[in-house]
Design a protein around this motif. Structure first.
Motif, PDB file in Angstrom:
ATOM      1  N   ALA A   1       0.827  -1.209   0.000  1.00  0.00           N
ATOM      2  CA  ALA A   1       0.000   0.000   0.000  1.00  0.00           C
ATOM      3  C   ALA A   1       0.860   1.257   0.000  1.00  0.00           C
ATOM      4  N   GLY A   2       0.295   2.328  -0.530  1.00  0.00           N
ATOM      5  CA  GLY A   2       0.977   3.611  -0.598  1.00  0.00           C
ATOM      6  C   GLY A   2       0.300   4.485  -1.626  1.00  0.00           C
ATOM      7  N   ILE A   3       1.070   5.383  -2.251  1.00  0.00           N
ATOM      8  CA  ILE A   3       0.506   6.252  -3.280  1.00  0.00           C
ATOM      9  C   ILE A   3       0.983   5.804  -4.656  1.00  0.00           C
ATOM     10  N   TYR A   4       0.037   5.772  -5.596  1.00  0.00           N
ATOM     11  CA  TYR A   4       0.297   5.293  -6.950  1.00  0.00           C
ATOM     12  C   TYR A   4      -0.526   6.096  -7.946  1.00  0.00           C
ATOM     13  N   HIS A   5      -0.122   6.017  -9.225  1.00  0.00           N
ATOM     14  CA  HIS A   5      -0.975   6.526 -10.299  1.00  0.00           C
ATOM     15  C   HIS A   5      -2.264   5.718 -10.288  1.00  0.00           C
ATOM     16  N   MET A   6      -3.380   6.386 -10.533  1.00  0.00           N
ATOM     17  CA  MET A   6      -4.668   5.700 -10.645  1.00  0.00           C
ATOM     18  C   MET A   6      -4.729   4.974 -11.976  1.00  0.00           C
ATOM     19  N   PRO A   7      -4.930   3.669 -11.965  1.00  0.00           N
ATOM     20  CA  PRO A   7      -5.019   2.926 -13.231  1.00  0.00           C
ATOM     21  C   PRO A   7      -6.421   3.043 -13.831  1.00  0.00           C
ATOM     22  N   TYR A   8      -6.633   4.021 -14.717  1.00  0.00           N
ATOM     23  CA  TYR A   8      -7.966   4.260 -15.270  1.00  0.00           C
ATOM     24  C   TYR A   8      -8.545   3.040 -15.973  1.00  0.00           C
ATOM     25  N   VAL A   9      -7.718   2.235 -16.572  1.00  0.00           N
ATOM     26  CA  VAL A   9      -8.233   1.046 -17.251  1.00  0.00           C
ATOM     27  C   VAL A   9      -8.812   0.043 -16.260  1.00  0.00           C
ATOM     28  N   ALA A  10      -8.486   0.195 -14.988  1.00  0.00           N
ATOM     29  CA  ALA A  10      -8.958  -0.744 -13.972  1.00  0.00           C
ATOM     30  C   ALA A  10     -10.002  -0.104 -13.056  1.00  0.00           C
ATOM     31  N   ASP A  11     -10.609   0.987 -13.495  1.00  0.00           N
ATOM     32  CA  ASP A  11     -11.512   1.760 -12.650  1.00  0.00           C
ATOM     33  C   ASP A  11     -12.632   0.914 -12.042  1.00  0.00           C
ATOM     34  N   LEU A  12     -13.402   0.233 -12.861  1.00  0.00           N
ATOM     35  CA  LEU A  12     -14.505  -0.592 -12.358  1.00  0.00           C
ATOM     36  C   LEU A  12     -13.973  -1.761 -11.531  1.00  0.00           C
ATOM     37  N   ALA A  13     -12.914  -2.378 -11.992  1.00  0.00           N
ATOM     38  CA  ALA A  13     -12.318  -3.499 -11.253  1.00  0.00           C
ATOM     39  C   ALA A  13     -11.837  -3.040  -9.875  1.00  0.00           C
ATOM     40  N   LEU A  14     -11.313  -1.823  -9.796  1.00  0.00           N
ATOM     41  CA  LEU A  14     -10.855  -1.290  -8.517  1.00  0.00           C
ATOM     42  C   LEU A  14     -12.031  -1.121  -7.558  1.00  0.00           C
ATOM     43  N   GLU A  15     -13.128  -0.568  -8.043  1.00  0.00           N
ATOM     44  CA  GLU A  15     -14.320  -0.417  -7.201  1.00  0.00           C
ATOM     45  C   GLU A  15     -14.822  -1.780  -6.724  1.00  0.00           C
ATOM     46  N   GLU A  16     -14.860  -2.748  -7.624  1.00  0.00           N
ATOM     47  CA  GLU A  16     -15.317  -4.088  -7.260  1.00  0.00           C
ATOM     48  C   GLU A  16     -14.396  -4.735  -6.237  1.00  0.00           C
ATOM     49  N   ALA A  17     -13.089  -4.559  -6.411  1.00  0.00           N
ATOM     50  CA  ALA A  17     -12.126  -5.151  -5.473  1.00  0.00           C
ATOM     51  C   ALA A  17     -12.257  -4.511  -4.097  1.00  0.00           C
ATOM     52  N   ALA A  18     -12.360  -3.187  -4.030  1.00  0.00           N
ATOM     53  CA  ALA A  18     -12.521  -2.511  -2.745  1.00  0.00           C
ATOM     54  C   ALA A  18     -13.808  -2.969  -2.061  1.00  0.00           C
ATOM     55  N   GLU A  19     -14.869  -3.079  -2.836  1.00  0.00           N
ATOM     56  CA  GLU A  19     -16.149  -3.525  -2.275  1.00  0.00           C
ATOM     57  C   GLU A  19     -16.065  -4.961  -1.759  1.00  0.00           C
ATOM     58  N   SER A  20     -15.409  -5.834  -2.512  1.00  0.00           N
ATOM     59  CA  SER A  20     -15.320  -7.236  -2.080  1.00  0.00           C
ATOM     60  C   SER A  20     -14.501  -7.385  -0.801  1.00  0.00           C
ATOM     61  N   LEU A  21     -13.554  -6.472  -0.583  1.00  0.00           N
ATOM     62  CA  LEU A  21     -12.744  -6.491   0.640  1.00  0.00           C
ATOM     63  C   LEU A  21     -13.396  -5.698   1.770  1.00  0.00           C
ATOM     64  N   ASP A  22     -14.508  -5.058   1.470  1.00  0.00           N
ATOM     65  CA  ASP A  22     -15.231  -4.215   2.424  1.00  0.00           C
ATOM     66  C   ASP A  22     -14.393  -3.018   2.865  1.00  0.00           C
ATOM     67  N   TYR A  23     -13.583  -2.481   1.921  1.00  0.00           N
ATOM     68  CA  TYR A  23     -12.811  -1.268   2.177  1.00  0.00           C
ATOM     69  C   TYR A  23     -13.632  -0.073   1.682  1.00  0.00           C
ATOM     70  N   PRO A  24     -13.740   0.971   2.473  1.00  0.00           N
ATOM     71  CA  PRO A  24     -14.388   2.160   1.924  1.00  0.00           C
ATOM     72  C   PRO A  24     -13.513   2.738   0.808  1.00  0.00           C
ATOM     73  N   MET A  25     -14.156   3.145  -0.265  1.00  0.00           N
ATOM     74  CA  MET A  25     -13.439   3.774  -1.378  1.00  0.00           C
ATOM     75  C   MET A  25     -14.011   5.167  -1.560  1.00  0.00           C
ATOM     76  N   HIS A  26     -13.152   6.149  -1.451  1.00  0.00           N
ATOM     77  CA  HIS A  26     -13.567   7.541  -1.569  1.00  0.00           C
ATOM     78  C   HIS A  26     -12.912   8.159  -2.790  1.00  0.00           C
ATOM     79  N   ARG A  27     -13.750   8.721  -3.660  1.00  0.00           N
ATOM     80  CA  ARG A  27     -13.271   9.452  -4.837  1.00  0.00           C
ATOM     81  C   ARG A  27     -13.394  10.933  -4.544  1.00  0.00           C
ATOM     82  N   ILE A  28     -12.289  11.632  -4.693  1.00  0.00           N
ATOM     83  CA  ILE A  28     -12.279  13.062  -4.417  1.00  0.00           C
ATOM     84  C   ILE A  28     -11.927  13.777  -5.714  1.00  0.00           C
TER      85      ILE A  28
END
Length: 147
Positions: A16-43
């Motif tokens: 974990a840390g800071i990274y470039h946002m992988p736009y090609v993985a946008d939906l997959a990222l939301e799904e992964a965060a949700e499956s892990l029950d991590y809150p995902m905040h878009r600012i």
């Protein structure tokens, strides 16, 4: 990047840390965060060009407590506390960060340093804290790619 691969990656505090946002993985990222029950905040930082605007946007998006002082120290304190939204991991996406990065590169670097310090602090407790930085250009070459 697939949801399964992101699921596996996001659960690893040592990565974990800071990274470039992988736009090609946008939906997959939301799904992964949700499956892990991590809150995902878009600012959305598209209209942010200075420190005050950044601190305000972060404070509102993450529902910082009333004691949040709208300064770098208070940002660091809030990012390493998050007791008002306790979770097993966190994903924060700073979308459209280009304007802030261009207008105030020193403040932008300070902000990202605070996010990295927060990730390092959470890692000590075994909790993944991800900050993904979305930019339209590749103007932040020193940011790592999420792999």
């Amino acid at each position: 990047m697939s949801t399964d691969k992101l699921d596996s990656l996001l659960s690893r505090p040592e990565r974990a840390g800071i990274y470039h946002m992988p736009y090609v993985a946008d939906l997959a990222l939301e799904e992964a965060a949700e499956s892990l029950d991590y809150p995902m905040h878009r600012i959305n930082l598209s209209k942010v060009t200075d420190k005050d605007g950044f601190l305000d946007a972060i404070g509102k998006a993450l529902a910082f407590p009333d004691w949040y002082g709208h300064n770098w120290d208070a940002l660091a304190d809030c990012l390493t506390d998050l007791s008002w939204m306790a979770a097993d991991g966190y994903v924060i996406v700073l979308d459209h960060a280009d304007a802030f990065a261009r207008a105030n590169p020193t403040d932008f670097a300070t902000a990202l340093s605070i996010f990295q310090d927060a990730a390092d602090t959470w890692r000590e407790d075994g909790i993944p804290f991800w900050a993904l930085i979305g930019t339209a250009t590749d103007g932040i070459a020193w940011l790592r790619e999420l792999e």
